[in-house]
Enzyme design. Structure first.
Site, PDB file in Angstrom:
ATOM      1  N   CYS A   1     -19.232  10.779  16.223  1.00 35.13           N
ATOM      2  CA  CYS A   1     -19.084  11.566  14.992  1.00 35.13           C
ATOM      3  C   CYS A   1     -19.621  12.999  15.065  1.00 35.13           C
ATOM      4  O   CYS A   1     -18.918  13.928  14.661  1.00 35.13           O
ATOM      5  CB  CYS A   1     -19.719  10.859  13.810  1.00 35.13           C
ATOM      6  SG  CYS A   1     -20.016   9.123  14.018  1.00 35.13           S
TER       7      CYS A   1
ATOM      8  N   ARG B   1     -24.959   2.504  24.291  1.00 33.60           N
ATOM      9  CA  ARG B   1     -26.006   2.035  23.388  1.00 33.60           C
ATOM     10  C   ARG B   1     -26.958   1.126  24.135  1.00 33.60           C
ATOM     11  O   ARG B   1     -26.549   0.325  24.958  1.00 33.60           O
ATOM     12  CB  ARG B   1     -25.407   1.292  22.190  1.00 33.60           C
ATOM     13  CG  ARG B   1     -24.631   2.252  21.312  1.00 33.60           C
ATOM     14  CD  ARG B   1     -24.117   1.583  20.071  1.00 33.60           C
ATOM     15  NE  ARG B   1     -23.221   2.497  19.365  1.00 33.60           N
ATOM     16  CZ  ARG B   1     -22.459   2.149  18.358  1.00 33.60           C
ATOM     17  NH1 ARG B   1     -22.493   0.897  17.915  1.00 33.60           N
ATOM     18  NH2 ARG B   1     -21.674   3.023  17.768  1.00 33.60           N
TER      19      ARG B   1
ATOM     20  N   GLN C   1     -14.891   3.290  21.965  1.00 32.94           N
ATOM     21  CA  GLN C   1     -14.443   2.998  20.608  1.00 32.94           C
ATOM     22  C   GLN C   1     -13.073   3.615  20.381  1.00 32.94           C
ATOM     23  O   GLN C   1     -12.813   4.725  20.845  1.00 32.94           O
ATOM     24  CB  GLN C   1     -15.395   3.629  19.597  1.00 32.94           C
ATOM     25  CG  GLN C   1     -16.781   3.042  19.592  1.00 32.94           C
ATOM     26  CD  GLN C   1     -17.645   3.739  18.546  1.00 32.94           C
ATOM     27  OE1 GLN C   1     -17.732   4.969  18.520  1.00 32.94           O
ATOM     28  NE2 GLN C   1     -18.271   2.963  17.692  1.00 32.94           N
TER      29      GLN C   1
ATOM     30  N   ASP D   1     -11.935   5.319  17.989  1.00 29.69           N
ATOM     31  CA  ASP D   1     -12.593   5.958  16.859  1.00 29.69           C
ATOM     32  C   ASP D   1     -11.669   6.955  16.185  1.00 29.69           C
ATOM     33  O   ASP D   1     -10.775   7.509  16.822  1.00 29.69           O
ATOM     34  CB  ASP D   1     -13.804   6.711  17.419  1.00 29.69           C
ATOM     35  CG  ASP D   1     -14.904   6.880  16.396  1.00 29.69           C
ATOM     36  OD1 ASP D   1     -14.720   6.440  15.249  1.00 29.69           O
ATOM     37  OD2 ASP D   1     -15.942   7.455  16.756  1.00 29.69           O
TER      38      ASP D   1
ATOM     39  N   HIS E   1     -11.972   9.986  12.694  1.00 26.93           N
ATOM     40  CA  HIS E   1     -12.618  10.487  11.492  1.00 26.93           C
ATOM     41  C   HIS E   1     -11.580  11.162  10.624  1.00 26.93           C
ATOM     42  O   HIS E   1     -10.733  11.898  11.123  1.00 26.93           O
ATOM     43  CB  HIS E   1     -13.750  11.448  11.860  1.00 26.93           C
ATOM     44  CG  HIS E   1     -14.852  10.763  12.598  1.00 26.93           C
ATOM     45  ND1 HIS E   1     -14.945  10.786  13.969  1.00 26.93           N
ATOM     46  CD2 HIS E   1     -15.871   9.976  12.159  1.00 26.93           C
ATOM     47  CE1 HIS E   1     -15.990  10.055  14.343  1.00 26.93           C
ATOM     48  NE2 HIS E   1     -16.560   9.546  13.275  1.00 26.93           N
TER      49      HIS E   1
ATOM     50  N   LYS F   1     -18.028   0.293   2.832  1.00 29.42           N
ATOM     51  CA  LYS F   1     -17.088   0.095   3.926  1.00 29.42           C
ATOM     52  C   LYS F   1     -16.334  -1.209   3.753  1.00 29.42           C
ATOM     53  O   LYS F   1     -16.743  -2.077   2.978  1.00 29.42           O
ATOM     54  CB  LYS F   1     -17.834   0.061   5.262  1.00 29.42           C
ATOM     55  CG  LYS F   1     -18.741  -1.144   5.433  1.00 29.42           C
ATOM     56  CD  LYS F   1     -19.153  -1.329   6.883  1.00 29.42           C
ATOM     57  CE  LYS F   1     -20.121  -2.489   7.025  1.00 29.42           C
ATOM     58  NZ  LYS F   1     -20.443  -2.816   8.406  1.00 29.42           N
TER      59      LYS F   1
ATOM     60  N   HIS G   1     -15.234   7.207   8.695  1.00 29.61           N
ATOM     61  CA  HIS G   1     -15.160   6.743  10.089  1.00 29.61           C
ATOM     62  C   HIS G   1     -14.264   5.517  10.076  1.00 29.61           C
ATOM     63  O   HIS G   1     -14.378   4.690   9.186  1.00 29.61           O
ATOM     64  CB  HIS G   1     -16.495   6.235  10.628  1.00 29.61           C
ATOM     65  CG  HIS G   1     -17.674   7.100  10.370  1.00 29.61           C
ATOM     66  ND1 HIS G   1     -18.201   7.922  11.316  1.00 29.61           N
ATOM     67  CD2 HIS G   1     -18.453   7.246   9.281  1.00 29.61           C
ATOM     68  CE1 HIS G   1     -19.267   8.533  10.827  1.00 29.61           C
ATOM     69  NE2 HIS G   1     -19.434   8.132   9.591  1.00 29.61           N
TER      70      HIS G   1
END
Ligand code: ZN
Length: 563
Positions: free
Chosen positions: A263, A292, A310, A312, A314, A394, A440
C-alpha cells in the site's frame, strides 16, 4: 469413551476431555498402557453404552459435595479448584459415570450415532513437561455410522490431496531450509501454472478498468513510520537493513525494511500529482511480493509462508463512486473465483470496532456499500459486529473446495487511516480539497496460498487450461522418436504445452507415468500412426479416443481448454 475406559480398566484417574476442531480427546492416568490393540474393546463398550440409551443428567452441587464425590480423583480435585469462587459447579451423570462438566451435553447416549477411536499419545498434565505424563485418547463421533464414515473418508481424501505431498510428487514447488523456511521456490511446472494464472488475472484486470503498477520491494524506515506499520505491525516485519550513503562528512546511514505490504508504494504513486474528481476512480493493481516474519509454529506448506505475492489492488474514489466500486469489485471476485470452479461463496462482513479512526458517517457509508454489494450478488453473509480493523470495515469471501472445505480468499477492505496519514486529497466539484476513499482488495489472496488450495482442490489433476503439461507424446519404440519430435514441434508452434517421453521403456510403463503425472492428454505414436501421419489420443477423462490428425487433435485440445 471415558465411561468405557473406566469400565474396562482398573484404577483410572480422569483429567479432562474437551472437543477439538475435528473430534475429541480425553486424558487419563492408568497403569495399563493404552494402544490401538485396545480400541476394538473400548469401542465395543462405547457401543453398549450408546445402545443402552442412557440420559445425561445435569446435577448442580456445592463445592464440598463435589470434593467428596471426586476424593479419589486427584486431577478432578485440582480442576475443581480452577473453577472461580461463586461459579456454579455442575456434574453430568450418565449411568454410573459422573464427570465434572460445565455442559451442555446431548440429551442421551443414543444421540451419539457412532464413535471411532483414532489414536493415543502421551500428554503432560496441563501441557507442562515438568508434570506427570498422561495418556491422551483421541476419537471422532458423528450422528450416524454413515455420517462418520463419510467424514473419515473425507479426511483420508484430504490426506491424499495434501499439497505438500502432491507438490513434491508432481514437481511443482519446494521450500528449502537452506534458503530459509517459508520461502517458496516455484519449479518449472509450478511456474507454468503461476504464469497461466497471472496472465488470466492481468487480462481480466485490464478488462475491468484496472491499471498495473510495479513498485519497490524495500522502503525507507520513514515510509513505514508514516504508514504506521512500524507502530502497529513491526512484529510482522523482517528486521531492518542499514545502508550507508555518501562519503566523509556528507555520509549518513539509511534504514530500510523489506515490505510486508504494498500500500505505501501505491500511495507514493498517487502523490506524484494532483487529481480532480474527474480523474477518479483509480484502480491500481500489482502482483506484489511481500515478506512477513511469520513465527515458526504457524508456517504450513504453501498456506502460511514468509514470502508471498498478493494479487493486490487499491481503489481511490469519491464518496459518490464508492457504492458502484464495491459492487463491481465483488462481482469481479465472483468471476475470477468461478473460473477455478469456486461457485459456493459465503461472506463475512466486519463492522466498526470500539476503537477506530475515521469519521463515523464514512464508516456507515462504507459498511452500507459492502452490505448492499453482498445483497445485490445474493451472497449469504454473516456480520461480525465490531470485528473490523481500526482503520475500516471489510468483507471476506470464503469459497468451498471440491472436498467441501471452506477457505477464505477474497477481501475488500476500507482504509480511513492511510489517506489521513499520507494526507491524500483530490479536488472536488466544489473546487476544494477532499480526502478520497481508499480500498484495499485481493481476490485470490496470495498466489502461493491460492496455489496450495488449487492443488488440493484439483487433487493435482489440473484442468487443460491450467495443466503445466497438457500433452505427452509416447513413441512406442525408438523408431518413432523423430516422428514424435516433429509432432511436438507442431504442437509447440500452436502454443501447446507438450513433451515427449523418449525413455526406452514399454508403452504400459510410459502410460502409467503419464497417469501419475496427471497429464490431460497422451498421444501414442506407433509405426502405423507414423505411416498414416496420425496420433492415437488417450485422454485423462475419457481414455482411448482413437486416431486423428494432429490438426484435429489441436482442435480437440482447444475445445477442452475452452470448456
Ligand atoms: Zn493495501
Amino acid at each position: 469413551m471415558a465411561a468405557a475406559v473406566c469400565k474396562i480398566f482398573d484404577n483410572v484417574k480422569l483429567d479432562i476431555g474437551p472437543s477439538t476442531e475435528d473430534g475429541f480427546y480425553y486424558d487419563f492416568d492408568l497403569e495399563h498402557r493404552l494402544s490401538p490393540d485396545d480400541f476394538k474393546k473400548i469401542e465395543k463398550e462405547i457401543r453398549r453404552i450408546i445402545n443402552a440409551d442412557l440420559p445425561f443428567e445435569r446435577v448442580e452441587v456445592s463445592r464440598d459435595e463435589a470434593k467428596e464425590y471426586f476424593k479419589e480423583q486427584p486431577f478432578k480435585l485440582e480442576r475443581l479448584d480452577d473453577i472461580p469462587e461463586g461459579e456454579i459447579v455442575s456434574l453430568y451423570r450418565c449411568g454410573d459415570f459422573v464427570d465434572l462438566c460445565r455442559g451442555p451435553h446431548v440429551e442421551k447416549t443414543s444421540d451419539v450415532g457412532a464413535v471411532k477411536l483414532m489414536s493415543v499419545a502421551g500428554s503432560y498434565y496441563r501441557g507442562d513437561e515438568k508434570n506427570h505424563m498422561l495418556q491422551r485418547l483421541y476419537g471422532m463421533a458423528d450422528v450416524s455410522r454413515e455420517a462418520l464414515k463419510a467424514r473419515l473418508q473425507q479426511i483420508a481424501e484430504a490426506k491424499k490431496r495434501d499439497h505438500r505431498k502432491l507438490g513434491k510428487e508432481l514437481e511443482l514447488y519446494s521450500i528449502s531450509d537452506d534458503a530459509g523456511p517459508g520461502l517458496v521456490h516455484w519449479h518449472p511446472k509450478g511456474a507454468r501454472i503461476r504464469i497461466l494464472i497471472e496472465d488470466f488475472w492481468r487480462k481480466e484486470h485490464y478488462r475491468n478498468g484496472y491499471e498495473m503498477l510495479f513498485t519497490p520491494h524495500v522502503g525507507k524506515a520513514q515510509l513505514w513510520e508514516t504508514s504506521g506499520h512500524l507502530g502497529f505491525y513491526k512484529e510482522g516485519m523482517f528486521p531492518s537493513m542499514k545502508v550507508a550513503e555518501g562519503e566523509g562528512s556528507h555520509s549518513s546511514v539509511d534504514e530500510y525494511y523489506v515490505r510486508p505490504m504494498n500500500c505505501p508504494f501505491h500511495i507514493q504513486v498517487y502523490k506524484t500529482r494532483r487529481y480532480s474528481y474527474r480523474d477518479l476512480p483509480l484502480r491500481w493493481a500489482e502482483l506484489g511480493t511481500v515478506y512477513r516474519y511469520e513465527k515458526e509454529g504457524v508456517r504450513h506448506g504453501l498456506l502460511r509462508v514468509r514470502g508471498f505475492t498478493q494479487d493486490d489492488a487499491h481503489i481511490f474514489c469519491t464518496p459518490e463512486q464508492i457504492e458502484d466500486e464495491v459492487r463491481s469489485t465483488v462481482k469481479f471476485a465472483l468471476r475470477i473465483l468461478g473460473r477455478f470452479g469456486f461457485t459456493d461463496i459465503t461472506a463475512f462482513l466486519s463492522t466498526r470496532p470500539e476503537k477506530a479512526v475515521g469519521i463515523p458517517e464514512r464508516w456507515e457509508q462504507a459498511t452500507r456499500s459492502l452490505e448492499s454489494a453482498l445483497k445485490a450478488e445474493s451472497i449469504p453473509y454473516e456480520v461480525d459486529e465490531g470485528g473490523g480493523a481500526f482503520y475500516g470495515p471489510k468483507i471476506d469471501l470464503k469459497i468451498k473446495d471440491a472436498l467441501g472445505r471452506a477457505w477464505q480468499l477474497s477481501t475488500v477492505q476500507f482504509d480511513f487511516n492511510l489517506p489521513e496519514r499520507f494526507d491524500l486529497t483530490y479536488i472536488g466539484e466544489d473546487g476544494k480539497e477532499h480526502q478520497p476513499y481508499m480500498v484495499h482488495r485481493a481476490l485470490l489472496g496470495s498466489l502461493e496460498r491460492f496455489f496450495g488450495i488449487l492443488i488440493e482442490h484439483y487433487a493435482g489433476a489440473f484442468p487443460p487450461w491450467l495443466a503445466p503439461e497438457q500433452v505427452r507424446i509416447l513413441p512406442i519404440s525408438e523408431k518413432q522418436l523423430d516422428y514424435a519430435k516433429t509432432i511436438e514441434q507442431k504442437l509447440r508452434n500452436a502454443d501447446v504445452r507438450v513433451s515427449v517421453d523418449g525413455d526406452n521403456e514399454k508403452l504400459g510403463a510410459k502410460i502409467r507415468k503419464g497417469q501419475l503425472s496427471k497429464v490431460p492428454f497422451m498421444l501414442i505414436v506407433g509405426e502405423r500412426d507414423a505411416d498414416a501421419g496420425v496420433v492415437s489420443v488417450r485422454s485423462r477423462e475419457k481414455g482411448d479416443e482413437g486416431a486423428m490428425s494432429v490438426e484435429d487433435f489441436i482442435t480437440r485440445l482447444a475445445e477442452a481448454v475452452k470448456a
